[in-house]
Enzyme design. Structure first.
Site, PDB file in Angstrom:
ATOM      1  CG  ASN A  25     -26.104   7.440 -98.131  1.00  0.00           C
ATOM      2  OD1 ASN A  25     -26.344   8.423 -97.433  1.00  0.00           O
ATOM      3  ND2 ASN A  25     -25.628   7.540 -99.373  1.00  0.00           N
TER       4      ASN A  25
ATOM      5  CG  MET B 103     -27.421   1.387-108.795  1.00  0.00           C
ATOM      6  SD  MET B 103     -27.706   3.150-108.615  1.00  0.00           S
ATOM      7  CE  MET B 103     -27.192   3.694-110.220  1.00  0.00           C
TER       8      MET B 103
ATOM      9  CB  ILE C 200     -37.448   0.829-111.534  1.00  0.00           C
ATOM     10  CG1 ILE C 200     -36.518   1.696-112.368  1.00  0.00           C
ATOM     11  CG2 ILE C 200     -38.849   1.398-111.319  1.00  0.00           C
ATOM     12  CD1 ILE C 200     -37.034   2.966-112.893  1.00  0.00           C
TER      13      ILE C 200
ATOM     14  CG  ASN D 112     -34.211   6.917-103.909  1.00  0.00           C
ATOM     15  OD1 ASN D 112     -33.251   6.179-103.642  1.00  0.00           O
ATOM     16  ND2 ASN D 112     -34.242   7.665-105.005  1.00  0.00           N
TER      17      ASN D 112
ATOM     18  CG  HIS E 149     -31.888  11.589-106.945  1.00  0.00           C
ATOM     19  ND1 HIS E 149     -31.665  10.553-107.817  1.00  0.00           N
ATOM     20  CD2 HIS E 149     -31.688  12.725-107.659  1.00  0.00           C
ATOM     21  CE1 HIS E 149     -31.361  11.042-109.013  1.00  0.00           C
ATOM     22  NE2 HIS E 149     -31.366  12.353-108.941  1.00  0.00           N
TER      23      HIS E 149
ATOM     24  CG  ASP F 153     -34.884   9.606-109.134  1.00  0.00           C
ATOM     25  OD1 ASP F 153     -34.843   8.805-108.192  1.00  0.00           O
ATOM     26  OD2 ASP F 153     -34.054   9.603-110.054  1.00  0.00           O
TER      27      ASP F 153
HETATM   28  C1  GRF Z   1     -25.777   8.032-103.192  1.00  0.00           C
HETATM   29  O1  GRF Z   1     -25.036   9.132-103.636  1.00  0.00           O
HETATM   30  C2  GRF Z   1     -27.243   8.217-103.481  1.00  0.00           C
HETATM   31  O2  GRF Z   1     -27.610   9.542-103.615  1.00  0.00           O
HETATM   32  C3  GRF Z   1     -27.442   7.507-104.797  1.00  0.00           C
HETATM   33  O3  GRF Z   1     -26.521   6.457-104.773  1.00  0.00           O
HETATM   34  C4  GRF Z   1     -25.415   6.780-103.945  1.00  0.00           C
HETATM   35  C5  GRF Z   1     -25.160   5.629-103.045  1.00  0.00           C
HETATM   36  O4  GRF Z   1     -23.949   5.729-102.367  1.00  0.00           O
HETATM   37  N1  GRF Z   1     -28.813   7.111-104.938  1.00  0.00           N
HETATM   38  P1  GRF Z   1     -23.566   4.689-101.234  1.00  0.00           P
HETATM   39  O5  GRF Z   1     -23.699   3.306-101.835  1.00  0.00           O
HETATM   40  O6  GRF Z   1     -24.489   4.910-100.081  1.00  0.00           O
HETATM   41  O7  GRF Z   1     -22.144   5.006-100.880  1.00  0.00           O
END
Ligand code: GRF
Length: 187
Positions: free
Chosen positions: A16, A88, A90, A105, A107, A143
């Protein structure tokens, strides 16, 4: 247009992040990725910081006062917007207080369903009909902040955790940039 200086928080693969970096190079995209914060020095996503020459810091979240280090760098780089993309940990109340309604965020579920970890295995166990992703504001509860954009899809009978993840992430690459555009549309 003055782009908002943005920090992306990651812990892992960073796909992402990569997608956002590329989108943000577009002149009319409202944010610039000015800083990356990662709490895992082995995270693959750190390579994107290096490749695209974006400042990054690695924080050790088991160190006392590590959030002070984060706040110091956010200030140093004049960050006004934060995106959690696979971070990962909080976020503390203190950081949220500093960035009210300025932290989002992504999710991998249709919130409020399946907050927390292992979303795909829980969806399969639950015989869910739909999966998807949600971009939401971050508040003190996990979340739980208000939704900005949600993208659903129907689960096939032969979907497993792996295919659900692939399909969800494909939608995430649309949902996160679209959310940012939506947030800054009228500014
Ligand atoms: C994503 O699927 C997001 O929804 C979750 O963690 C994942 C991160 O993936 N919170 P990346 O590190 O962006 O590949």
């Amino acid at each position: 247009m003055v782009k908002k200086k943005t920090c992306v928080f990651i812990s892992g693969k960073g796909s992402n992040l990569k997608n956002l970096i590329i989108r943000s190079r577009d002149n009319i995209f409202p944010v610039k990725i000015s800083l990356i914060i990662c709490n895992n020095k082995k995270a693959y996503g750190v390579n994107y910081a290096k490749k695209y020459k974006i400042p990054y810091i690695i924080v050790n979240t088991s160190a006392r006062l590590y959030e002070n280090k984060i706040l110091f760098y956010l200030k140093k780089y004049k960050i006004s917007f934060i995106c959690l993309a696979g971070y990962m940990r909080i976020i503390s109340k203190n950081l949220i207080k500093h960035y009210q309604k300025k932290i989002i965020n992504i999710h991998p579920s249709l919130l409020p369903k399946f907050k927390g970890l292992n979303t795909f295995s829980r969806m399969i166990k639950n015989d869910e009909i739909k999966a998807g992703c949600t971009v939401h504001y971050v508040n003190e509860k996990l979340d739980s902040g208000s939704t900005i954009i949600q993208k659903p899809f129907y689960i096939n009978q032969n979907d497993d955790e792996k295919t659900l993840k692939t399909k969800t992430q494909k939608l995430e690459y649309k949902a996160l940039p679209e959310s940012i555009i939506k947030i800054f549309r009228n500014t």
